[in-house]
Design an enzyme around this catalytic site. Structure first.
Site: not given
Length: 919
Positions: A757, A834, A867
């Site tokens: 991330s 995502d 994610h």
């Protein structure tokens, strides 16, 4: 954007058990410090130049043939009769030569394989001897088995935690808690008095709210996944068939259970199969407000009918629940609905997403929409259109509205000096007394805070406080929902209502007490070069004590403190003589608390009784005995906590060394980071995660440093990154890596960095800034590559809008492909579905790499994964890939494939070695 929960803690309702003994973890943990002023880089040793080809002599018999060319050879068998008579001897000579050539070729091939890899040590074997560096503490002497990746991914190393649901008694009694999970004799759901558990006669008897974990409604078995008792403990709200929506939100079917009769009915009897997004008890226990199809409804338990509060909710209008970006970046939850304390009013958000652009998220395997495709359309992906505002694009317009329960009326209150609709983010709503409510809002770029006081009875409001945070220190306002209302009590020295808020004070975040409610001036309760964390935790209104968690001992630690409401007599409640990381959950009246010790030793939990300056341990409810056994059986890495100084800033760092670390050897080093604004990765919690596996099982050193921009090291270090994300953060990683590269026990030719991330963004940004000078390898998972692609509320908080800061966005974008090409190799992985960091980020990066002819990377996508990358075993696969890729990197495999050269087949080499075999 939130850190990935790779080693998330378990937090669950479990039957509370009696005290058991607990032993400390066998992880070695030491402290030291290091500064750039004492950095002496060692001699640079170039990595061996190996490209995977065998060095051959310049001889015609080994040269490659041109296309279509045939080598000319003499015939082996003569046509004369004399030659024919000697055929047996010739055949023997032929086969001897064949075997000799084949044996020679195999020997040469074996030497090539071993010689080509001789300089690339695997794990911690074959490490070169060097002088020991004893400046950083002791080496590990732990014995046992190495930590396995399977254990980490299965959560076997996660501490076991209990989440106690403290409740107030019907008569405001303190010390009551809800327990779930008992047998039929005890009852499935109970309210216990903590005093009764200790044999105290003053305690109330346990009250069973649910006898069984299953209830029946009209012959249908209902299995609740969660439960919420009413404040008077006479009803229980149940949810079944729960389905996840986004990170915090979900839907389900709701039911109301009557405790006395143990019978249940649908929350909305007229629509028992309707999926509800949110349901909240009235403080009076006589009603439930709920959201369905983005509209608000009220169910009074005295009637089977429901009252419609809003009617126009739908695809673009949300009532009472947040949209995607507010759920993710502002509220961190699924509710924007608040009952007043007297149950007469309900405050809620009206969110208008009409102008927000949509972003399509495609699903190739699953169909999360639940829609069955029409015949002939089965082979098209399921597409979920998300209202997703990107920087500079229209944001959702959020208004605060109110519902008068008695009058059945929805209304709004206009306030002077409010932000414009397109420049307003409401971050907190807090009910006070007498129908008054505090509202905290910021501008779109989150650097101006305004606090409003609204009177719902008179339907008026005013601005009571404003802070220009950008003008104060160049920083921003971080959204939080921890402000605490303090009611007036003249008998205890509080003539007016007030509230406690967290404010910037002398460069750190501290507690401030504002009273009366409309006062712009604060009484500071805490101060110093440390910070409070999600404070206050609780307030004892009778004794005038404020409890909170803070970093007073060290940024990596958390201890529980208390201070008088006048700012005097601040004292710790936990043992500050040694490193510790604590959390606390107080009972309704603050007389009791669940104290959770999270590290650095084996975590435990205990019920404590607060007595002002002292605490009494009432009951040890968890000691993680199983985890203690695992620690004793496995060889965990040594953790060394240090301070490093970069450009005058003191940063927190932890180095994980392999078990049986030998300072006379050379070790590869993996840097792991997250690095997002206000985040923290280096702390004193007990953690056995992927990094622990790398050190324990693979034998590599793992270093994590929280650079500038991260939390709890002061606002000066945190706010410097604003407007230019990635620059200072990457600089700090590189500067620290250079320190480690100069250490005698580090192989400076084998250094890697990885993150997920924001950490994925930081991995790429560090490789870009470093250009192969320090880090040879990188692994980026779900990275942001251009902040114009992420959501507006998060990004503009730290970067301003693209219209106000175009150069900052340009600088923070991953653009220098030539610099990335200087690293040996890097890996990029991304979930194809995502919804948070869109696949767009990685695809645009790949396009830039293609245009620049950069090929030194590997790429992996995971279909239908969001994610967190979990869909269809993807989470296991992503960590397997990280592990294998890292081993190959430190083994030198990526050097071998850097410049591939065609290799001849064994058969072709044999033919040229024995030309007489073929006429």
């Amino acid at each position: 954007m939130r850190p990935s929960d790779d080693h998330g803690e378990t937090s669950e309702f479990l039957p509370i058990t009696r005290s058991r003994s607990v032993s400390a973890a066998s992880q070695t943990s030491t402290d030291s410090s290091l500064s750039t002023e004492s950095l002496f880089p060692g001699e640079q040793k170039p990595f061996p130049n190996v490209n995977g080809t065998m060095a051959l002599a310049d001889d015609d018999q080994y040269r490659d043939l041109e296309d279509g060319e045939v080598e000319q050879t003499e015939p082996f068998l003569a046509s004369s009769k004399k030659a024919a008579t000697g055929g047996g001897r010739a055949r023997r000579i032929f086969w001897i030569l064949v075997l000799l050539c084949l044996g020679g070729w195999l020997l040469a091939f074996a030497l090539f394989l071993t010689g080509g890899r001789a300089n690339y040590q695997t794990a911690s074997d074959a490490l070169q001897a060097h002088g020991a560096d004893s400046a950083l503490g002791s080496t590990s002497t732990s014995s046992g088995k190495p930590v396995t990746l399977q254990q980490v991914l299965a959560g076997q190393w996660n501490p076991r935690y209990h989440a106690i649901g403290w409740v107030a008694g019907p008569n405001n009694e303190d010390g009551l808690l809800v327990e779930k999970g008992g047998d039929e004799k005890q009852g499935y759901l109970r309210v216990d008095d903590i005093r009764s558990r200790k044999g105290n006669d003053t305690g109330r008897e346990s009250r069973v709210l649910m006898w069984k974990p299953i209830v029946h409604v009209d012959g249908k078995a209902i299995v609740p996944s969660n439960v919420w008792p009413s404040p008077d403990l006479k009803k229980v709200l149940l949810i079944s068939e729960q389905q996840k929506n986004w990170r915090h939100s979900f839907t389900g079917k709701y039911w109301v259970l009557d405790v006395d009769s143990q019978t249940a009915q649908p929350l909305d009897p007229s629509a028992p199969d309707g999926r509800v997004q949110l349901a909240l008890w009235s403080p009076a226990s006589d009603a439930v407000v709920f959201v369905r199809d983005n509209n608000l409804y009220l169910r009074r338990l005295s009637s089977d009918s429901v009252v419609v509060i809003t009617k126009d909710g739908g695809e673009n209008l949300f009532y009472g629940v947040p949209d995607w970006v507010y759920e993710e970046e502002v509220i961190s939850g699924n509710s924007v609905t608040w009952w007043s304390n007297d149950a007469k009013y309900i405050a809620f958000f009206r969110t208008n997403e009409t102008s927000v652009p949509e972003f399509p998220v495609q699903y190739y395997i699953s169909r999360p929409s639940g829609k069955k495709p029409l015949p002939g359309l089965e082979n098209y992906p399921d597409v979920r259109e998300i209202k997703y505002p990107k920087p500079g694009a229209p944001n959702p317009v959020v208004d605060l509205q109110f519902y008068d329960v008695d009058k059945n009326e929805v209304f709004s209150v206009e306030v002077a000096d409010d932000f414009a609709d397109d420049d307003r983010i409401i971050i907190e709503v807090l009910w006070a007394s007498e129908g008054k409510v505090l509202v905290r809002s910021t501008n779109r770029e989150s650097d101006i805070l305004k606090v409003y006081l609204i009177d719902t009875k008179s339907r008026t409001g005013k601005l009571v406080r404003s802070e220009d945070v950008a003008g104060l220190d160049g920083g921003w306002v971080e959204p939080s929902q921890s402000t605490r209302f303090i009611p007036a009590d003249p008998n205890n020295g509080r003539p007016h209502d007030g509230y406690i808020d967290t404010v910037p004070y002398n460069g750190y975040d501290h507690l401030a007490y504002f009273s009366p409610l409309d006062s712009p001036n604060a009484l500071m309760l805490t101060s110093g070069e440390w910070e409070v964390v999600d404070a206050p935790a609780a307030v004892d209104l009778q004794r005038g004590l404020v409890y909170f968690v803070g970093t007073r001992e060290a940024p990596t630690q958390r201890h529980v403190y208390r201070v008088q409401l006048d700012g005097s007599n601040l004292k710790p409640l936990t043992d500050t003589s040694k490193p510790g990381y604590y959390d606390v959950s107080f009972s309704h009246g603050t007389g009791y608390a669940l104290l959770t010790y999270k590290g650095p030793s084996i975590p435990w939990q205990a019920i404590i009784k607060t007595q002002g300056d002292e605490i009494t341990y009432e009951d040890r409810i968890e000691d993680n005995a199983q985890l203690t056994k695992m620690v004793e059986a496995y060889a965990l890495p040594t953790e060394i906590y240090q301070n490093v100084t970069v450009d005058g800033y003191t940063l927190q760092l932890v180095e994980r060394r392999p078990p049986h670390f030998n300072p006379a050897k050379k070790y590869p080093v993996l840097f792991y980071l997250y690095g997002g604004p206000g985040s923290q990765t280096v702390d004193r919690k007990f953690t056995v995660d992927f990094q622990s596996y790398v050190a324990s099982s693979l034998g590599y050193i793992v270093v994590t440093v929280d650079g500038r921009g991260t939390g709890f090291i002061g606002r000066k270090a945190r706010c410097i990154v604003r407007g230019n994300l990635g620059f200072y953060e990457a600089h700090d990683q590189i500067a620290t890596a250079k320190m480690w590269a100069a250490k005698s026990y580090v192989d400076e030719t084998r250094m890697a960095i990885w993150g997920w991330s924001f950490g994925g963004f930081m991995t790429l940004k560090t490789l870009e800034q470093d250009a192969g000078q320090t880090f040879q390898y990188g692994m980026a998972v779900a990275p942001v590559t251009d902040w114009r692609f992420y959501d507006s509320i998060y990004t503009e908080r730290y970067m301003h809008t693209p219209q106000h800061n175009p150069s900052g966005y340009d600088n923070s974008t991953i653009t220098d492909m030539a610099a990335l090409s200087e690293s040996v190799r890097f890996l990029v992985m991304h979930g194809a579905s995502d919804d948070n960091v869109h696949l767009q980020n990685t695809l645009v990066l790949i396009d830039k790499l293609d245009l620049s002819n950069v090929e030194n990377y590997d790429l992996q996508f995971y279909p239908d994964s969001d994610h967190s990358i979990y869909f269809h075993n993807a989470h296991t696969m992503v960590y397997d890939r990280l592990s294998d890729w890292l081993v190959n990197a430190f083994n030198g495999e990526w050097h071998l494939i850097a410049k591939p050269v065609p290799d001849e087949s064994m058969w072709e080499r044999m033919k040229r070695s024995l030309p007489l075999l073929y006429p």
